[in-house]
Design a protein around this motif. Structure first.
Motif, PDB file in Angstrom:
ATOM      1  N   ASP A  78       0.821  -1.066   0.051  1.00 52.70           N
ATOM      2  CA  ASP A  78       0.149   0.102   0.084  1.00 52.70           C
ATOM      3  C   ASP A  78       0.993   1.207   0.091  1.00 52.70           C
ATOM      4  N   PRO A  79       1.450   1.504  -1.162  1.00 47.93           N
ATOM      5  CA  PRO A  79       2.441   2.680  -1.214  1.00 47.93           C
ATOM      6  C   PRO A  79       2.026   4.171  -0.904  1.00 47.93           C
ATOM      7  N   ASN A  80       1.356   4.126   0.170  1.00 46.78           N
ATOM      8  CA  ASN A  80       0.887   5.537   0.590  1.00 46.78           C
ATOM      9  C   ASN A  80       1.958   6.161   1.413  1.00 46.78           C
ATOM     10  N   PRO A  81       2.763   7.309   1.049  1.00 44.94           N
ATOM     11  CA  PRO A  81       3.720   7.933   1.940  1.00 44.94           C
ATOM     12  C   PRO A  81       2.913   8.655   2.965  1.00 44.94           C
ATOM     13  N   TRP A  82       1.852   9.194   2.920  1.00 49.39           N
ATOM     14  CA  TRP A  82       1.177   9.918   3.852  1.00 49.39           C
ATOM     15  C   TRP A  82       0.929   9.238   5.033  1.00 49.39           C
ATOM     16  N   ALA A  83       0.250   8.015   4.861  1.00 49.08           N
ATOM     17  CA  ALA A  83       0.160   6.924   5.890  1.00 49.08           C
ATOM     18  C   ALA A  83       1.248   6.425   6.733  1.00 49.08           C
ATOM     19  N   SER A  84       2.159   6.477   5.924  1.00 52.74           N
ATOM     20  CA  SER A  84       3.610   5.945   6.633  1.00 52.74           C
ATOM     21  C   SER A  84       4.194   7.139   7.455  1.00 52.74           C
ATOM     22  N   ILE A  85       4.050   8.237   6.890  1.00 55.17           N
ATOM     23  CA  ILE A  85       4.530   9.272   7.968  1.00 55.17           C
ATOM     24  C   ILE A  85       3.552   9.460   9.147  1.00 55.17           C
ATOM     25  N   ALA A  86       2.180   9.491   9.001  1.00 59.14           N
ATOM     26  CA  ALA A  86       1.404   9.427  10.206  1.00 59.14           C
ATOM     27  C   ALA A  86       1.530   8.282  11.241  1.00 59.14           C
ATOM     28  N   VAL A 122      -1.232  -1.300  -8.272  1.00 62.64           N
ATOM     29  CA  VAL A 122      -0.507  -0.760  -7.206  1.00 62.64           C
ATOM     30  C   VAL A 122       0.182   0.545  -7.694  1.00 62.64           C
ATOM     31  N   GLN A 123       0.856   0.472  -8.707  1.00 62.08           N
ATOM     32  CA  GLN A 123       1.685   1.516  -9.504  1.00 62.08           C
ATOM     33  C   GLN A 123       0.726   2.785  -9.464  1.00 62.08           C
ATOM     34  N   SER A 128      -1.794   8.096  -7.496  1.00 64.36           N
ATOM     35  CA  SER A 128      -2.878   8.577  -6.879  1.00 64.36           C
ATOM     36  C   SER A 128      -2.721   9.433  -5.631  1.00 64.36           C
ATOM     37  N   TYR A 129      -2.036   8.481  -4.605  1.00 67.56           N
ATOM     38  CA  TYR A 129      -1.728   9.163  -3.309  1.00 67.56           C
ATOM     39  C   TYR A 129      -1.032  10.453  -3.475  1.00 67.56           C
TER      40      TYR A 129
END
Length: 732
Positions: A78-86, A122-123, A128-129
């Motif tokens: 789930d390549p969501n950088p915002w979720a990883s930062i949070a 996934v790409q 999209s994120y």
């Protein structure tokens, strides 16, 4: 121990300093993108950035223990950088005494290059994120640095304009993707070049594009004509305009360059475009237009064959051939063929005369399977471009397109097709499939490569076409060897050994010494590898014989880097032979041979740039020291104190050099880099390597004491650098 490293160019150092200074400003909502195709270089730069910024103070009253800069791996599921930062901020809330500008650290994300091995969904989710950046700006109170490859940089610009709009800066580093290496020294694929079909104006039946095999993203536009089961669409004006724009842009670039003055080569494509426009204006037959586009494609095909395989030339050649195929398909699908008008005939005559085409090419076109083969080869070449392909070409998309074209070409062959066409298509299919295996579906694509090479071999006769037969056998063996790394090693390695043996039966060391030596090196590596799974003295002896045979032709004067790699392989084979199977006397002899081989490898390596080497010199030196240590502690040496001390001194000398080499790598004073992809794993590996080197040193000093008493220990300690003595004494 595997710790290869390499100096970073001065230009990359300057770019790095600008990036660091930009982040170091500690401004709010800084969005940086760093593009680097060389993963090893990327890891080094990111690690250094992390080390220099993570614990730096952000101002008075800041909490030094709270990181200022954090490195995160992109979650590929789930390549969501915002979720990883949070998630990170939730687990590591900032201390209360930090000021308003330093509550949140900066973040750098790595791992985007692995997205190409995942599905398109996934790409697209990753892009999209990124497009949702405005909804997550509160997470970017400090700096955000996203590491990507150049093709992904183009993809983000085109497909995530919202993120691109918010960028503060883009930093592009020089470098090529790191090639995959075999577990033992240098493992080679050669003869791995794609074949282009024959040209009517050259008379060549087999033109080769020799591309070095030594092994990251937005999609290339779809082909202008579908080559498959469904009927092709009729060529339209938009396609012609697109190709014309590409040609005009290329010509304008060439004519505007001081190094490329006006010439027939510059004006040829422009002249052809004029005739294409005239043919279209007079609604000439599809065949005439196909001939004109084929002439245009040949202009760029000739440049590519001459060595100028730039993305621009490849893209124009691709578009021209696609137009040729489109018009041929349109011509074939027409119910009735009207003869060309007199005006059209005159234009064709002018086309023949003014474009200096010979009579055969002006009235005939290559078979459709040859055109499809050439189109597939140009896509394959575009996949291997290291400069950032035109239109954001993604290597995976290009390879998929290339493979589809080769398969389509094979579907169009029949019993009447020349065997050479089938060989060309099958061989090229094998090469493209093996390349795609480096990115995704490794086993499936390698099996397709094996099947393709086997089909090519069915149409090749070893006596009549020995070079092609040997090259296909070598590539088949290499595909087997790669399959063995993922499962069923014994079965696949035995198949690889058989294929290498078949290749050797067709290579003449007198006519092709380097190809012959390369296959011998590969055979030795396969035998050594099989011996690790199925212990056998016979296999190790066979590996040694193959390496020795290779070194007859792979000399340090002719190919020093290849010679050093084979000497390193030979040393490893002798070392394993000594430690697994032999009696004492033979064991000592094998250790002596291992020492001689490692010394030869290191002697050659010291005169070469590190980028030329395909093996780890620190690992080779460590093994050299270990071989000396084993000889010194052998009971048979107890009566020969002079020889014992000599080997112990040699062992200690090489172990100290390994320790110093690992230390230099850790200090990173020259901004060197290793080959680990994970930053934390890289740091841990470096620390472990130094501890291992230190343990060998201590073990050797103890051997000095055991064999020669306190004078021996003092002799050993006198050779240890002063800054290392406290740690050594503590361990002793």
């Amino acid at each position: 121990m595997s710790i290869p490293s390499q100096k970073v160019s001065s230009s990359n150092k300057q770019i790095y300093q600008r990036l660091k200074q930009a982040i170091d400003l500690n401004l709010r909502r800084q969005i940086f993108i760093a593009a680097c195709d060389d993963l090893c270089l990327r890891d080094c730069l990111a690690a250094r950035l992390h080390a220099e910024l993570a614990s730096a103070e952000s101002g008075a009253g800041s909490a030094i223990d709270y990181p200022r800069f954090v490195s995160l791996e992109l979650d590929l599921s789930d390549p969501n950088p915002w979720a990883s930062i949070a998630a990170w901020l939730t687990q590591h809330p900032p201390p209360q005494n930090r000021d308003s500008t330093g509550n949140a650290p900066g973040f750098q994300f790595l791992g985007a290059e692995h997205l190409t091995r995942h599905s398109a969904a996934v790409q697209w989710s990753f892009l999209s994120y990124l497009r949702d950046i405005e909804a997550h700006l509160e997470l970017c109170e400090s700096a955000l640095l996203l590491w990507v490859s150049r093709p992904w940089l183009s993809s983000i610009e085109q497909s995530a304009p919202e993120f691109w709009h918010w960028r503060t800066g883009v930093f592009e580093f020089e470098g090529e993707p790191t090639p995959a290496k075999a577990d033992l020294g240098h493992f080679e694929e050669f003869g791995n070049s794609q074949d282009l079909g024959s040209r009517r104006d050259t008379g060549n039946s087999r033109d080769q594009l020799l591309i070095s095999s030594e092994s990251q993203q937005s999609p290339i536009p779809e082909a202008q004509v579908a080559i498959g089961d469904s009927p092709p669409p009729a060529p339209d004006s938009d396609k012609s305009v697109e190709l014309a724009d590409l040609v005009l842009a290329a010509a304008s670039q060439e004519l505007g360059s001081e190094n490329a003055p006006a010439s027939e080569e510059n004006f040829g494509p422009l002249q052809t475009l004029q005739y294409i426009e005239l043919l279209q204006e007079h609604q000439c037959c599809s065949e005439a237009l196909a001939l004109a586009y084929h002439s245009l494609g040949n202009c760029y095909r000739d440049r590519i064959l001459a060595g100028d395989a730039s993305p621009q030339n490849l893209t124009i050649a691709i578009r021209a051939i696609e137009q040729v195929i489109a018009y041929l398909e349109l011509d074939a699908s027409e119910q009735s063929h009207q003869p060309p008008t007199e005006e059209c005939t005159q234009l064709i005559v002018q086309l023949t005369q003014n474009l200096t085409l010979d009579a055969e090419e002006s009235h005939t076109l290559p078979p459709i399977d040859d055109l499809i083969n050439d189109l597939g080869t140009f896509y394959w070449m575009l996949s291997r471009d290291r400069t950032g392909a035109v239109n954001g070409a993604d290597p995976v998309s290009c390879l998929e397109r290339s493979i589809a074209l080769y398969l389509e070409g094979l579907n169009r062959t029949d019993a009447n097709t020349a065997p050479q066409s089938r060989v060309r298509l099958n061989k090229n299919l094998g090469i493209a499939s093996a390349d795609l295996a480096r990115y995704r579906d490794k086993r499936e694509n390698l099996q397709q490569a094996v099947a393709a090479y086997q089909q090519a071999l069915l149409d090749l006769h070893p006596a009549r076409e020995p070079q092609q037969y040997a090259a296909a056998q070598n590539n088949l063996a290499t595909a087997y060897w790669n399959l063995a790394q993922d499962g069923e090693p014994i079965v696949y390695l035995k198949n690889a050994i058989e294929a290498y043996t078949q290749a050797l039966s067709c290579y003449s060391p007198e006519r092709e010494p380097l190809n012959y030596a390369g296959v011998q090196n590969n055979l030795g590596t396969a035998c050594w590898n099989l011996a690790q799974h199925e212990p056998s003295e016979v296999l190790l002896v066979r590996a040694i014989e193959a390496y020795c045979e290779a070194l007859k032709y792979r000399t340090r004067e002719l190919v020093p880097a290849a010679a050093a790699a084979t000497y390193n392989n030979l040393g490893t084979a002798y070392w394993h032979l000594a430690n697994q199977f032999q009696q004492k006397q033979a064991r000592a002899e094998s250790l002596h041979q291992a020492i001689a081989a490692y010394e030869a490898a290191l002697d050659i390596a010291q005169h070469l740039d590190r980028t030329q080497l395909t093996f780890d010199t620190l690992a080779a030196r460590n093994n050299l020291g270990l071989a000396h240590y084993q000889l010194a502690t052998d009971p048979d040496f107890a009566a020969n104190k002079a020889a014992q001390i000599s080997h112990l001194e040699a062992a200690l000398h090489h172990q100290l050099q390994v320790w110093a080499g690992v230390g230099q790598h850790l200090n990173d004073k020259g901004l060197t880099y290793g080959d680990k992809l994970n930053l934390q794993a890289q740091a841990n590996s470096q620390v472990d390597s130094r501890q291992t080197a230190l343990s060998y040193i201590v073990k050797t000093i103890r051997a000095f004491y055991s064999e020669c008493g306190l004078p021996g220990q003092n002799l050993a300690l006198s050779k240890v650098p002063g800054d290392l003595l406290p740690e050594i004494l503590r361990r002793l």
